[in-house]
Enzyme design. Structure first.
Site, PDB file in Angstrom:
ATOM      1  N   LYS A   1      50.162  38.624  28.163  1.00  0.00           N
ATOM      2  CA  LYS A   1      49.910  40.177  28.173  1.00  0.00           C
ATOM      3  C   LYS A   1      48.575  40.507  27.970  1.00  0.00           C
ATOM      4  O   LYS A   1      47.985  39.892  27.096  1.00  0.00           O
ATOM      5  CB  LYS A   1      50.844  40.596  26.993  1.00  0.00           C
TER       6      LYS A   1
ATOM      7  N   LYS B   1      45.378  37.998  19.171  1.00  0.00           N
ATOM      8  CA  LYS B   1      45.854  39.460  18.616  1.00  0.00           C
ATOM      9  C   LYS B   1      47.182  39.530  18.562  1.00  0.00           C
ATOM     10  O   LYS B   1      48.015  39.781  17.479  1.00  0.00           O
ATOM     11  CB  LYS B   1      45.349  40.691  19.642  1.00  0.00           C
TER      12      LYS B   1
ATOM     13  N   LYS C   1      44.361  38.636  30.691  1.00  0.00           N
ATOM     14  CA  LYS C   1      43.440  39.526  30.885  1.00  0.00           C
ATOM     15  C   LYS C   1      42.969  39.516  32.218  1.00  0.00           C
ATOM     16  O   LYS C   1      43.047  38.502  32.898  1.00  0.00           O
ATOM     17  CB  LYS C   1      41.961  39.495  29.939  1.00  0.00           C
TER      18      LYS C   1
ATOM     19  N   THR D   1      45.575  52.190  19.938  1.00  0.00           N
ATOM     20  CA  THR D   1      44.434  51.264  19.141  1.00  0.00           C
ATOM     21  C   THR D   1      43.700  52.113  18.324  1.00  0.00           C
ATOM     22  O   THR D   1      43.430  51.240  17.192  1.00  0.00           O
ATOM     23  CB  THR D   1      43.792  50.799  20.425  1.00  0.00           C
TER      24      THR D   1
ATOM     25  N   ASN E   1      39.161  55.868  25.481  1.00  0.00           N
ATOM     26  CA  ASN E   1      40.478  55.828  25.132  1.00  0.00           C
ATOM     27  C   ASN E   1      40.345  55.339  23.568  1.00  0.00           C
ATOM     28  O   ASN E   1      41.045  56.050  22.801  1.00  0.00           O
ATOM     29  CB  ASN E   1      41.412  54.727  26.072  1.00  0.00           C
TER      30      ASN E   1
ATOM     31  N   SER F   1      52.188  48.648  22.988  1.00  0.00           N
ATOM     32  CA  SER F   1      52.654  48.032  24.379  1.00  0.00           C
ATOM     33  C   SER F   1      53.865  47.173  24.301  1.00  0.00           C
ATOM     34  O   SER F   1      54.986  47.435  25.127  1.00  0.00           O
ATOM     35  CB  SER F   1      51.486  47.078  25.048  1.00  0.00           C
TER      36      SER F   1
HETATM   37  P1  NAD Z   1      36.988  53.084  27.978  1.00  0.00           P
HETATM   38  O1  NAD Z   1      36.860  52.931  29.298  1.00  0.00           O
HETATM   39  O2  NAD Z   1      38.046  54.305  27.748  1.00  0.00           O
HETATM   40  O3  NAD Z   1      35.635  53.626  27.193  1.00  0.00           O
HETATM   41  C1  NAD Z   1      34.705  52.888  26.822  1.00  0.00           C
HETATM   42  C2  NAD Z   1      33.496  53.548  25.949  1.00  0.00           C
HETATM   43  O4  NAD Z   1      32.263  52.797  25.848  1.00  0.00           O
HETATM   44  C3  NAD Z   1      32.829  54.892  26.851  1.00  0.00           C
HETATM   45  O5  NAD Z   1      32.899  55.889  26.233  1.00  0.00           O
HETATM   46  C4  NAD Z   1      31.734  54.301  27.308  1.00  0.00           C
HETATM   47  O6  NAD Z   1      30.708  55.367  27.645  1.00  0.00           O
HETATM   48  C5  NAD Z   1      31.241  53.348  26.325  1.00  0.00           C
HETATM   49  N1  NAD Z   1      30.286  52.379  26.434  1.00  0.00           N
HETATM   50  C6  NAD Z   1      30.336  51.710  27.464  1.00  0.00           C
HETATM   51  N2  NAD Z   1      29.233  50.709  27.388  1.00  0.00           N
HETATM   52  C7  NAD Z   1      28.330  51.260  26.449  1.00  0.00           C
HETATM   53  C8  NAD Z   1      27.175  50.984  25.927  1.00  0.00           C
HETATM   54  N3  NAD Z   1      26.395  49.651  26.389  1.00  0.00           N
HETATM   55  N4  NAD Z   1      26.796  51.562  24.820  1.00  0.00           N
HETATM   56  C9  NAD Z   1      27.620  52.649  24.140  1.00  0.00           C
HETATM   57  N5  NAD Z   1      28.814  52.866  24.819  1.00  0.00           N
HETATM   58  C10 NAD Z   1      29.299  52.332  25.931  1.00  0.00           C
HETATM   59  O7  NAD Z   1      37.532  51.958  27.437  1.00  0.00           O
HETATM   60  P2  NAD Z   1      38.507  51.611  26.027  1.00  0.00           P
HETATM   61  O8  NAD Z   1      39.744  51.493  26.854  1.00  0.00           O
HETATM   62  O9  NAD Z   1      38.105  52.542  25.091  1.00  0.00           O
HETATM   63  O10 NAD Z   1      37.944  50.182  25.594  1.00  0.00           O
HETATM   64  C11 NAD Z   1      36.538  50.172  24.567  1.00  0.00           C
HETATM   65  C12 NAD Z   1      37.169  48.752  23.934  1.00  0.00           C
HETATM   66  O11 NAD Z   1      38.078  48.545  23.325  1.00  0.00           O
HETATM   67  C13 NAD Z   1      36.895  47.472  24.900  1.00  0.00           C
HETATM   68  O12 NAD Z   1      36.222  46.468  24.116  1.00  0.00           O
HETATM   69  C14 NAD Z   1      38.069  47.314  25.150  1.00  0.00           C
HETATM   70  O13 NAD Z   1      38.549  45.841  25.624  1.00  0.00           O
HETATM   71  C15 NAD Z   1      39.019  47.445  23.677  1.00  0.00           C
HETATM   72  N6  NAD Z   1      40.292  47.593  23.818  1.00  0.00           N
HETATM   73  C16 NAD Z   1      40.910  48.559  24.517  1.00  0.00           C
HETATM   74  C17 NAD Z   1      42.216  48.815  24.381  1.00  0.00           C
HETATM   75  C18 NAD Z   1      43.276  49.946  24.992  1.00  0.00           C
HETATM   76  O14 NAD Z   1      44.177  50.173  24.999  1.00  0.00           O
HETATM   77  N7  NAD Z   1      42.447  50.536  26.003  1.00  0.00           N
HETATM   78  C19 NAD Z   1      43.002  47.958  23.317  1.00  0.00           C
HETATM   79  C20 NAD Z   1      42.317  47.006  22.633  1.00  0.00           C
HETATM   80  C21 NAD Z   1      40.815  46.825  22.687  1.00  0.00           C
END
Ligand code: NAD
Length: 418
Positions: free
Chosen positions: A73, A97, A109, A193, A224, A352
């Site tokens: 997953k 995790k 992934k 999250t 997100n 999830s």
């Molecule tokens: P997203 O695309 O919704 O948001 C990413 C955010 O990070 C945006 O605001 C973007 O502008 C910012 N960003 C990107 N590059 C950057 C930089 N160099 N400096 C500063 N800000 C930057 O993505 P997300 O789903 O919120 O995921 C964010 C992190 O959380 C990732 O590492 C992802 O793997 C992890 N994550 C996501 C989930 C999920 O359910 N979506 C679950 C667990 C972990």
């Protein structure tokens, strides 16, 4: 800021984390041999008809780390910097995790190398559908289950689910999580999250005697995850003073108006430039005088030079792999409590899992029930890791890897692999 001496390859970092835990627990080296590489890695080409009629082929990847505990997953990332080592590392971190939370999954992934800023909504839809067509032979509700990650969301999950339905001639809602509610998504998934991260911050603050009333918070990333971390921590009484995204940062020592910030970001595509705030650079962001710092963007944001500037008491890794190993050692030596990604960002995969369970039963829970179950599972995982930290006199990260490896090794042994 030079980072030349630091290991920034996430796959190498993930392998080292497994090796360290296997050695520390005195387990046979075969445990490491089973876990050091994903079981399966796929590279696919995705031809997409662009809006102007051209055909453009994108590269998609999927790594399935291990199915020793259950189906694999993990999320799908749309980003220009996606590469094989990143996807492999992220699949390993997903395994851990799930193991730390006690979920019946292994990690996976996926990613597509693309720049979503250059794609229209229709092109994104065709890309999402094309990705599912390409990896269709290796996914399924009891094989491998994709979910959202960077630059993917519930709308794209809906298209992916629909594509799977077209290919198989039947609905199978459990093949993708993070779907819209109308297609079998779970209430409480979008905020999960961020909410899960806030729960473990609350527990950690309690253990070190830090009051959350008025505690100052800085969050990197307002997508997100970051946007929901901000809201959940604010609901616990924290004062969010800084938020940064890829285009810049907004800082106000008196606290940010989050509704206003969300409106500004929706309108301007960034938090930067919000009226009444100071525009800050990434360097300024990480050295802010705050109690809690939450990286919620990308890997390798906290390198050793950055770690030296951090003034927070708690760093909660809502992003995957935001801290390099050298930075982590430095923070530990300075007494900063780091809540590792495999715990702090596990709320998403936990809900999830709830979504997948509800799909299997075809019976859907009210939002309050989802929140309660998430709360219970996050607190229970935190307590286990906190106890392990004391028992092994180590960091929370190492404790989380010890707990994860122990669970995985037990499953390997039960299958007769070791
Ligand atoms: P997203 O695309 O919704 O948001 C990413 C955010 O990070 C945006 O605001 C973007 O502008 C910012 N960003 C990107 N590059 C950057 C930089 N160099 N400096 C500063 N800000 C930057 O993505 P997300 O789903 O919120 O995921 C964010 C992190 O959380 C990732 O590492 C992802 O793997 C992890 N994550 C996501 C989930 C999920 O359910 N979506 C679950 C667990 C972990």
């Amino acid at each position: 800021m030079s980072t030349s001496l630091e290991t920034l390859n996430p796959f190498r970092i993930a392998q080292d984390q497994i090796a360290g835990a296997v050695e520390r627990l005195g387990l046979p080296s075969s445990v490491y041999e089973f876990l050091k590489e994903p079981q399966r890695v796929f590279s696919v080409s995705i031809p997409v008809r662009m809006d102007d009629g051209r055909l453009q082929t994108f590269v998609g990847l999927r790594a399935q780390h291990t199915d020793v505990i259950g189906p694999t997953k993990g999320g799908v990332r749309f980003h220009p910097a996606v590469d094989l080592d990143e996807v492999k590392a992220l699949s390993i971190w997903m395994t851990f995790k799930c193991a730390v939370l006690g979920l019946p999954y292994g990690g996976a992934k996926g990613g597509v190398i693309c720049d979503p800023q250059l794609l229209s909504a229709k092109e994104m839809e065709r890309l999402a559908r094309g990705y599912i067509r390409a990896i269709d032979p290796v996914i399924g509700p009891d094989i491998d289950i994709p979910a959202p990650d960077i630059n993917t969301n519930s709308r794209l999950m809906g298209y992916m689910l629909d594509e799977y339905r077209s290919l198989h001639g039947r609905n199978a809602p459990g093949v993708v999580t993070g779907k819209p509610l109308e297609l079998g998504g779970s209430r409480g998934r979008i905020s999960a999250t961020g909410r899960g991260c806030a729960i473990v911050v609350r527990e950690a603050a309690d253990r070190i005697g830090l009051s959350l009333k008025g505690a100052r918070v800085a969050v990197q990333g307002f997508g997100n995850v970051g946007s929901h971390v901000v809201r959940s921590l604010q609901a616990l009484g924290c004062k969010v003073v800084a938020v940064a995204d890829i285009r810049g940062g907004a800082y106000n020592p008196d606290g940010l108006d989050i509704d206003e910030l969300a409106r500004h970001a929706a309108e301007h595509g960034s938090v930067a430039g919000m009226p009444g705030t100071e525009n800050i650079t990434p360097e300024q962001f990480f050295s802010l005088d705050v109690e809690i710092l939450v990286p919620a963007a990308l890997e390798n944001q906290i390198t050793a030079p950055v770690a030296a500037q951090i003034r927070a008491q708690i760093v909660a890794e809502a992003a995957n792999g935001p801290t390099t190993p050298r930075a982590a050692a430095l923070l530990a030596a300075r007494g900063v409590l780091v809540i590792p990604d495999i715990l702090a960002s596990a709320g998403g995969v936990t809900v999830s899992y709830f979504e997948w369970v509800q799909n299997t039963m075809n019976f859907y829970w009210p939002e309050e029930e989802v929140h309660e179950k998430l709360e219970r599972m996050m607190v229970s995982a935190f307590n286990e890791i906190w106890a392990m930290r004391g028992e092994h006199v180590t960091t929370l990260r190492d404790a989380a890897y010890l707990a994860g490896v122990r669970r995985l090794a037990a499953a390997m042994s039960a299958r007769g692999w070791i």
